[in-house]
Design a protein around this motif. Sequence first.
Motif, PDB file in Angstrom:
ATOM      1  N   LEU A   1      -6.006  -5.892   4.664  1.00 17.23           N
ATOM      2  CA  LEU A   1      -5.300  -6.955   3.947  1.00 17.23           C
ATOM      3  C   LEU A   1      -4.454  -6.465   2.777  1.00 17.23           C
ATOM      4  O   LEU A   1      -3.434  -7.084   2.461  1.00 17.23           O
ATOM      5  CB  LEU A   1      -6.307  -7.988   3.439  1.00 17.23           C
ATOM      6  CG  LEU A   1      -6.968  -8.848   4.516  1.00 17.23           C
ATOM      7  CD1 LEU A   1      -7.905  -9.845   3.878  1.00 17.23           C
ATOM      8  CD2 LEU A   1      -5.937  -9.543   5.362  1.00 17.23           C
TER       9      LEU A   1
ATOM     10  N   PRO B   1      -2.310  -3.910   2.379  1.00 16.29           N
ATOM     11  CA  PRO B   1      -0.892  -3.677   2.680  1.00 16.29           C
ATOM     12  C   PRO B   1      -0.101  -4.972   2.902  1.00 16.29           C
ATOM     13  O   PRO B   1       1.056  -5.071   2.484  1.00 16.29           O
ATOM     14  CB  PRO B   1      -0.916  -2.838   3.956  1.00 16.29           C
ATOM     15  CG  PRO B   1      -2.237  -2.182   3.960  1.00 16.29           C
ATOM     16  CD  PRO B   1      -3.165  -3.140   3.310  1.00 16.29           C
ATOM     17  N   PHE B   2      -0.728  -5.982   3.524  1.00 12.85           N
ATOM     18  CA  PHE B   2      -0.031  -7.244   3.732  1.00 12.85           C
ATOM     19  C   PHE B   2       0.223  -7.957   2.405  1.00 12.85           C
ATOM     20  O   PHE B   2       1.315  -8.491   2.167  1.00 12.85           O
ATOM     21  CB  PHE B   2      -0.822  -8.151   4.677  1.00 12.85           C
ATOM     22  CG  PHE B   2      -0.777  -7.699   6.100  1.00 12.85           C
ATOM     23  CD1 PHE B   2       0.375  -7.810   6.850  1.00 12.85           C
ATOM     24  CD2 PHE B   2      -1.891  -7.131   6.693  1.00 12.85           C
ATOM     25  CE1 PHE B   2       0.427  -7.383   8.158  1.00 12.85           C
ATOM     26  CE2 PHE B   2      -1.857  -6.701   7.998  1.00 12.85           C
ATOM     27  CZ  PHE B   2      -0.694  -6.823   8.739  1.00 12.85           C
TER      28      PHE B   2
ATOM     29  N   MET C   1       3.020  -6.148   0.659  1.00 11.25           N
ATOM     30  CA  MET C   1       4.328  -6.467   1.226  1.00 11.25           C
ATOM     31  C   MET C   1       4.815  -7.836   0.775  1.00 11.25           C
ATOM     32  O   MET C   1       5.995  -8.019   0.466  1.00 11.25           O
ATOM     33  CB  MET C   1       4.265  -6.419   2.756  1.00 11.25           C
ATOM     34  CG  MET C   1       4.257  -5.032   3.315  1.00 11.25           C
ATOM     35  SD  MET C   1       4.465  -4.987   5.103  1.00 11.25           S
ATOM     36  CE  MET C   1       3.002  -5.813   5.663  1.00 11.25           C
ATOM     37  N   ILE C   2       3.915  -8.805   0.718  1.00  4.00           N
ATOM     38  CA  ILE C   2       4.299 -10.158   0.281  1.00  4.00           C
ATOM     39  C   ILE C   2       4.746 -10.137  -1.171  1.00  4.00           C
ATOM     40  O   ILE C   2       5.779 -10.727  -1.531  1.00  4.00           O
ATOM     41  CB  ILE C   2       3.129 -11.130   0.508  1.00  4.00           C
ATOM     42  CG1 ILE C   2       2.909 -11.342   1.998  1.00  4.00           C
ATOM     43  CG2 ILE C   2       3.373 -12.452  -0.209  1.00  4.00           C
ATOM     44  CD1 ILE C   2       1.619 -12.071   2.326  1.00  4.00           C
TER      45      ILE C   2
END
Length: 86
Positions: free
Chosen positions: A52, A54-55, A58-59
């Motif tokens: 989670l 990295p996600f 990115m957001i």
Amino acid sequence: MSRCNFWSSVVALTFASVWASPIWAQTTGYTYVKMSLTVPWTLYFVFLGCVLIPFVLMIVLAWRGTPKSHSVVNAASGDETAKGAP
């Protein structure tokens, strides 16, 4: 397929199935390790974080890097047309 080749295949498959049987696994000296449920739950949350983070990163980076609308940019630079004046 020749008769000799067929029987050699049958013998090879028989030895392979005996070698891969559960009886062979019981004679290898299986060691039981007693541990609490803390270990799998810790691993679960560590791996969940590894997936989670990295996600989420990115957001956040995409949100911070979005270009501002033209009216906000022009208003900040002092352009009168951005405020609605003709």
